[in-house]
Scaffold this motif. Structure first.
Motif, PDB file in Angstrom:
ATOM      1  N   LYS A  50       0.484  -1.071  -0.265  1.00 18.86           N
ATOM      2  CA  LYS A  50       0.108   0.003  -0.254  1.00 18.86           C
ATOM      3  C   LYS A  50       0.903   1.183  -0.299  1.00 18.86           C
ATOM      4  O   LYS A  50       1.980   0.934   0.463  1.00 18.86           O
ATOM      5  CB  LYS A  50      -0.796  -0.179   1.349  1.00 18.86           C
ATOM      6  N   ARG A  51       0.551   2.309  -0.392  1.00 25.22           N
ATOM      7  CA  ARG A  51       1.097   3.993  -0.330  1.00 25.22           C
ATOM      8  C   ARG A  51       0.849   4.256   1.148  1.00 25.22           C
ATOM      9  O   ARG A  51       0.940   3.513   1.928  1.00 25.22           O
ATOM     10  CB  ARG A  51      -0.106   4.383  -0.800  1.00 25.22           C
ATOM     11  N   LEU A  52       1.715   4.244   0.972  1.00 27.37           N
ATOM     12  CA  LEU A  52       2.335   5.515   2.397  1.00 27.37           C
ATOM     13  C   LEU A  52       1.568   6.547   2.745  1.00 27.37           C
ATOM     14  O   LEU A  52       1.366   7.714   1.916  1.00 27.37           O
ATOM     15  CB  LEU A  52       4.146   6.061   2.853  1.00 27.37           C
ATOM     16  N   VAL A  53       1.129   6.616   3.849  1.00 28.52           N
ATOM     17  CA  VAL A  53      -0.098   7.718   4.397  1.00 28.52           C
ATOM     18  C   VAL A  53       1.039   9.034   4.912  1.00 28.52           C
ATOM     19  O   VAL A  53       2.419   8.818   5.737  1.00 28.52           O
ATOM     20  CB  VAL A  53      -1.298   7.617   5.159  1.00 28.52           C
ATOM     21  N   LYS A 113       4.875   8.329   5.822  1.00 28.25           N
ATOM     22  CA  LYS A 113       5.863   8.996   5.178  1.00 28.25           C
ATOM     23  C   LYS A 113       7.418   9.550   5.790  1.00 28.25           C
ATOM     24  O   LYS A 113       8.561   9.991   5.661  1.00 28.25           O
ATOM     25  CB  LYS A 113       5.704  10.799   4.025  1.00 28.25           C
ATOM     26  N   GLU A 114       6.896  10.173   7.106  1.00 28.15           N
ATOM     27  CA  GLU A 114       7.704  10.921   8.371  1.00 28.15           C
ATOM     28  C   GLU A 114       8.599   9.719   9.126  1.00 28.15           C
ATOM     29  O   GLU A 114       9.528   9.948   9.407  1.00 28.15           O
ATOM     30  CB  GLU A 114       6.393  11.558   8.847  1.00 28.15           C
ATOM     31  N   CYS A 115       7.805   8.589   9.130  1.00 28.03           N
ATOM     32  CA  CYS A 115       8.980   7.384   9.642  1.00 28.03           C
ATOM     33  C   CYS A 115       9.982   7.166   9.287  1.00 28.03           C
ATOM     34  O   CYS A 115      10.538   6.976   9.750  1.00 28.03           O
ATOM     35  CB  CYS A 115       7.711   6.984   9.714  1.00 28.03           C
ATOM     36  N   VAL A 116       9.678   6.786   7.729  1.00 30.75           N
ATOM     37  CA  VAL A 116      10.674   6.660   6.973  1.00 30.75           C
ATOM     38  C   VAL A 116      11.348   7.495   6.674  1.00 30.75           C
ATOM     39  O   VAL A 116      12.564   7.003   6.311  1.00 30.75           O
ATOM     40  CB  VAL A 116       9.568   6.457   5.049  1.00 30.75           C
ATOM     41  N   ALA A 117      11.310   8.666   6.007  1.00 34.03           N
ATOM     42  CA  ALA A 117      12.057  10.008   5.910  1.00 34.03           C
ATOM     43  C   ALA A 117      13.260  10.411   7.266  1.00 34.03           C
ATOM     44  O   ALA A 117      14.265  10.007   7.450  1.00 34.03           O
ATOM     45  CB  ALA A 117      11.486  11.502   5.429  1.00 34.03           C
ATOM     46  N   LYS A 134       8.133   2.598  14.455  1.00 32.24           N
ATOM     47  CA  LYS A 134       7.123   3.969  13.940  1.00 32.24           C
ATOM     48  C   LYS A 134       7.662   5.133  14.709  1.00 32.24           C
ATOM     49  O   LYS A 134       6.929   6.071  14.447  1.00 32.24           O
ATOM     50  CB  LYS A 134       5.543   2.996  14.317  1.00 32.24           C
ATOM     51  N   PHE A 135       7.822   5.200  16.089  1.00 31.68           N
ATOM     52  CA  PHE A 135       8.285   5.865  16.925  1.00 31.68           C
ATOM     53  C   PHE A 135       9.798   6.813  16.658  1.00 31.68           C
ATOM     54  O   PHE A 135       9.977   7.865  17.354  1.00 31.68           O
ATOM     55  CB  PHE A 135       8.056   5.457  18.785  1.00 31.68           C
ATOM     56  N   VAL A 136       9.778   5.932  15.971  1.00 30.70           N
ATOM     57  CA  VAL A 136      11.690   7.399  15.509  1.00 30.70           C
ATOM     58  C   VAL A 136      10.886   8.347  14.620  1.00 30.70           C
ATOM     59  O   VAL A 136      10.506   8.611  13.713  1.00 30.70           O
ATOM     60  CB  VAL A 136      12.636   6.339  14.718  1.00 30.70           C
TER      61      VAL A 136
END
Length: 53
Positions: A5-8, A12-16, A50-52
């Motif tokens: 699925k696409r990122l919400v 996106k903030e977590c991945v970045a 998730k929490f980073v």
């Protein structure tokens, strides 16, 4: 395997925050504390906390 699925926005903030290019990754699975990602092109997999942020 389920379809990715696409990122919400918050994903996106977590991945970045993990220094990954957001446009290259998609979510395969989500648990209470981790996102399981797959790269669109190379099919590499990563597990992101998730929490980073």
């Amino acid at each position: 395997m389920k379809q990715s699925k696409r990122l919400v926005r918050w994903q996106k903030e977590c991945v970045a925050a993990h220094n990954l290019k957001v446009s290259d990754w998609r979510v395969v699975k989500e648990t209470e504390s981790y996102l399981y990602l797959i790269n669109k092109e190379t099919k590499d997999r990563k597990i992101v906390d998730k929490f980073v942020r």
